[in-house]
Design a protein around this motif. Structure first.
Motif, mmCIF file in Angstrom:
data_model
loop_
_atom_site.group_PDB
_atom_site.id
_atom_site.type_symbol
_atom_site.label_atom_id
_atom_site.label_comp_id
_atom_site.label_asym_id
_atom_site.label_seq_id
_atom_site.Cartn_x
_atom_site.Cartn_y
_atom_site.Cartn_z
ATOM 1 N N SER A 1 0.870 -0.991 -0.062
ATOM 2 C CA SER A 1 0.225 -0.113 -0.020
ATOM 3 C C SER A 1 0.869 1.474 -0.055
ATOM 4 C CB SER A 1 -1.036 0.063 1.014
ATOM 5 O OG SER A 1 -0.377 0.269 2.245
ATOM 6 N N MET A 2 0.625 2.381 -0.728
ATOM 7 C CA MET A 2 1.212 3.344 -0.073
ATOM 8 C C MET A 2 0.475 4.485 0.476
ATOM 9 S SD MET A 2 2.518 6.094 -3.694
ATOM 10 C CE MET A 2 0.348 6.252 -4.273
ATOM 11 N N SER A 3 1.075 5.966 0.907
ATOM 12 C CA SER A 3 0.341 6.898 1.701
ATOM 13 C C SER A 3 -0.257 7.869 0.985
ATOM 14 C CB SER A 3 0.709 6.601 2.597
ATOM 15 O OG SER A 3 0.620 5.915 4.063
ATOM 16 N N LEU A 8 -8.065 17.770 1.172
ATOM 17 C CA LEU A 8 -9.041 17.488 1.572
ATOM 18 C C LEU A 8 -9.336 15.984 2.361
ATOM 19 C CD1 LEU A 8 -12.074 18.579 -1.627
ATOM 20 C CD2 LEU A 8 -11.394 19.210 0.987
ATOM 21 N N PHE A 9 -8.086 14.570 1.420
ATOM 22 C CA PHE A 9 -8.541 13.648 2.462
ATOM 23 C C PHE A 9 -6.666 13.032 2.345
ATOM 24 C CE2 PHE A 9 -8.486 9.161 1.370
ATOM 25 C CZ PHE A 9 -9.493 8.940 1.296
ATOM 26 N N VAL A 10 -7.288 12.260 3.218
ATOM 27 C CA VAL A 10 -5.938 11.266 3.599
ATOM 28 C C VAL A 10 -6.457 9.821 4.382
ATOM 29 C CG1 VAL A 10 -6.338 11.609 6.800
ATOM 30 C CG2 VAL A 10 -3.830 11.071 5.261
ATOM 31 N N GLY A 11 -4.794 9.073 3.273
ATOM 32 C CA GLY A 11 -5.647 7.737 3.214
ATOM 33 C C GLY A 11 -4.610 6.513 2.693
ATOM 34 N N THR A 27 -0.444 -8.808 -1.842
ATOM 35 C CA THR A 27 -1.853 -10.252 -1.800
ATOM 36 C C THR A 27 -1.338 -11.303 -2.030
ATOM 37 O OG1 THR A 27 -2.177 -8.216 -3.585
ATOM 38 C CG2 THR A 27 -2.563 -10.447 -4.384
ATOM 39 N N LYS A 28 -2.109 -12.825 -1.797
ATOM 40 C CA LYS A 28 -1.508 -13.699 -1.869
ATOM 41 C C LYS A 28 -1.801 -14.296 -3.646
ATOM 42 C CE LYS A 28 -3.379 -15.288 2.512
ATOM 43 N NZ LYS A 28 -3.780 -14.274 3.398
ATOM 44 N N GLU A 29 -0.701 -15.099 -3.629
ATOM 45 C CA GLU A 29 -0.668 -15.414 -4.854
ATOM 46 C C GLU A 29 -1.741 -15.798 -6.025
ATOM 47 O OE1 GLU A 29 2.002 -15.759 -7.130
ATOM 48 O OE2 GLU A 29 3.654 -14.891 -5.356
ATOM 49 N N ASP A 30 -3.148 -16.767 -4.847
ATOM 50 C CA ASP A 30 -3.799 -17.084 -5.591
ATOM 51 C C ASP A 30 -4.691 -16.207 -5.515
ATOM 52 O OD1 ASP A 30 -4.504 -17.406 -2.909
ATOM 53 O OD2 ASP A 30 -5.380 -20.014 -3.364
ATOM 54 N N TRP A 31 -4.971 -15.041 -5.439
ATOM 55 C CA TRP A 31 -5.935 -14.533 -5.135
ATOM 56 C C TRP A 31 -6.770 -14.015 -5.778
ATOM 57 C CZ3 TRP A 31 -8.242 -9.252 -7.119
ATOM 58 C CH2 TRP A 31 -8.996 -9.082 -5.484
ATOM 59 N N PHE A 32 -5.640 -13.975 -7.469
ATOM 60 C CA PHE A 32 -6.722 -13.918 -8.850
ATOM 61 C C PHE A 32 -7.198 -15.307 -9.235
ATOM 62 C CE2 PHE A 32 -4.687 -9.210 -8.531
ATOM 63 C CZ PHE A 32 -5.468 -8.553 -9.178
ATOM 64 N N THR A 33 -6.757 -15.950 -9.238
ATOM 65 C CA THR A 33 -7.482 -16.743 -9.441
ATOM 66 C C THR A 33 -8.546 -18.184 -8.917
ATOM 67 O OG1 THR A 33 -6.600 -18.521 -7.504
ATOM 68 C CG2 THR A 33 -5.256 -18.846 -9.785
ATOM 69 N N ARG A 34 -9.047 -16.972 -8.167
ATOM 70 C CA ARG A 34 -10.496 -17.152 -7.996
ATOM 71 C C ARG A 34 -11.312 -16.140 -7.866
ATOM 72 N NH1 ARG A 34 -7.712 -17.613 -2.754
ATOM 73 N NH2 ARG A 34 -8.659 -15.311 -2.307
ATOM 74 N N LYS A 35 -10.530 -14.650 -8.781
ATOM 75 C CA LYS A 35 -11.794 -13.975 -9.265
ATOM 76 C C LYS A 35 -11.493 -13.730 -10.726
ATOM 77 C CE LYS A 35 -11.678 -11.928 -4.806
ATOM 78 N NZ LYS A 35 -12.155 -12.958 -3.934
ATOM 79 N N ARG A 36 -12.845 -13.418 -11.044
ATOM 80 C CA ARG A 36 -12.793 -12.770 -12.970
ATOM 81 C C ARG A 36 -12.069 -11.186 -13.377
ATOM 82 N NH1 ARG A 36 -18.293 -13.416 -14.393
ATOM 83 N NH2 ARG A 36 -17.820 -12.701 -16.736
ATOM 84 N N CYS A 37 -11.620 -11.054 -11.724
ATOM 85 C CA CYS A 37 -11.032 -9.354 -12.210
ATOM 86 C C CYS A 37 -9.971 -9.731 -12.968
ATOM 87 C CB CYS A 37 -11.647 -8.593 -11.088
ATOM 88 S SG CYS A 37 -11.157 -8.802 -9.742
ATOM 89 N N THR A 38 -9.039 -7.871 -13.821
ATOM 90 C CA THR A 38 -7.763 -8.405 -13.519
ATOM 91 C C THR A 38 -7.118 -7.049 -13.130
ATOM 92 O OG1 THR A 38 -7.960 -7.089 -15.550
ATOM 93 C CG2 THR A 38 -8.745 -9.625 -15.886
ATOM 94 N N PHE A 39 -7.850 -6.932 -12.067
ATOM 95 C CA PHE A 39 -7.173 -5.703 -11.567
ATOM 96 C C PHE A 39 -7.835 -4.853 -10.291
ATOM 97 C CE2 PHE A 39 -9.642 -2.759 -14.351
ATOM 98 C CZ PHE A 39 -9.620 -1.496 -13.263
ATOM 99 N N GLN A 40 -7.679 -4.548 -9.231
ATOM 100 C CA GLN A 40 -8.462 -4.115 -7.909
ATOM 101 C C GLN A 40 -7.489 -2.690 -7.948
ATOM 102 O OE1 GLN A 40 -8.396 -6.185 -4.450
ATOM 103 N NE2 GLN A 40 -10.456 -5.473 -4.224
ATOM 104 N N VAL A 41 -8.206 -1.742 -7.366
ATOM 105 C CA VAL A 41 -8.132 -0.589 -6.334
ATOM 106 C C VAL A 41 -8.853 -0.384 -4.924
ATOM 107 C CG1 VAL A 41 -7.362 1.852 -7.198
ATOM 108 C CG2 VAL A 41 -7.128 0.772 -8.408
ATOM 109 N N LEU A 42 -7.982 -0.526 -4.284
ATOM 110 C CA LEU A 42 -8.962 -0.037 -3.368
ATOM 111 C C LEU A 42 -8.073 1.102 -2.443
ATOM 112 C CD1 LEU A 42 -8.073 -3.226 -1.534
ATOM 113 C CD2 LEU A 42 -10.142 -3.001 -2.471
ATOM 114 N N VAL A 43 -9.612 2.192 -2.006
ATOM 115 C CA VAL A 43 -8.907 3.669 -1.255
ATOM 116 C C VAL A 43 -9.233 3.462 0.139
ATOM 117 C CG1 VAL A 43 -8.542 6.175 -1.196
ATOM 118 C CG2 VAL A 43 -8.752 4.585 -3.652
ATOM 119 N N GLN A 44 -8.689 3.253 1.607
ATOM 120 C CA GLN A 44 -9.340 3.839 2.294
ATOM 121 C C GLN A 44 -8.883 4.530 3.084
ATOM 122 O OE1 GLN A 44 -7.386 0.442 5.043
ATOM 123 N NE2 GLN A 44 -8.850 0.466 6.200
ATOM 124 N N GLY A 45 -8.993 6.064 3.359
ATOM 125 C CA GLY A 45 -8.747 6.694 4.299
ATOM 126 C C GLY A 45 -10.585 7.401 5.071
#
Length: 104
Positions: A1-3, A8-11, A27-45
């Motif tokens: 992750s990157m801070s 207006l926002f911190v996260g 990310t665990k090695e098998d994370w994408f094998t169980r998903k149909r997606c090819t990328f994911q972007v998560l933002v928390q803050g």
């Protein structure tokens, strides 16, 4: 992750891409094998001040116009396709400063 922090926002943000080494995102090695997606972007803050939820958008802005773009009619057709999927989408990929925004 990157801070990160804006006026207006911190996260923090985590980006996962199928086929890219997972050490930075944890990310665990098998994370994408169980998903149909090819990328994911998560933002928390948190917002530093009150922000109305109906004013929040997701999207992107580019610093300058694209070069070697497909014919305008093709780009316009693509934009109309995505507007049909997301009626409130604001998009102009041929602008001097291209952008796309959609309400959260």
């Amino acid at each position: 992750s990157m801070s990160f922090e804006t006026e207006l926002f911190v996260g923090k943000i985590v980006c996962r891409f199928k086929g890219v080494a997972a050490s930075a995102s944890g990310t665990k090695e098998d994370w994408f094998t169980r998903k149909r997606c090819t990328f994911q972007v998560l933002v928390q803050g948190r917002f530093k001040e009150r922000v109305r939820c109906d004013e929040l958008v997701t999207g992107g802005e580019f610093h300058k116009a694209f070069v070697n773009v497909p014919p305008r009619a093709l780009v316009y057709a693509g934009q109309q396709f995505f507007k049909a999927l997301t009626p409130s989408l604001q998009i102009d990929m041929l602008a001097r400063v291209p952008y796309y925004y959609a309400p959260l």
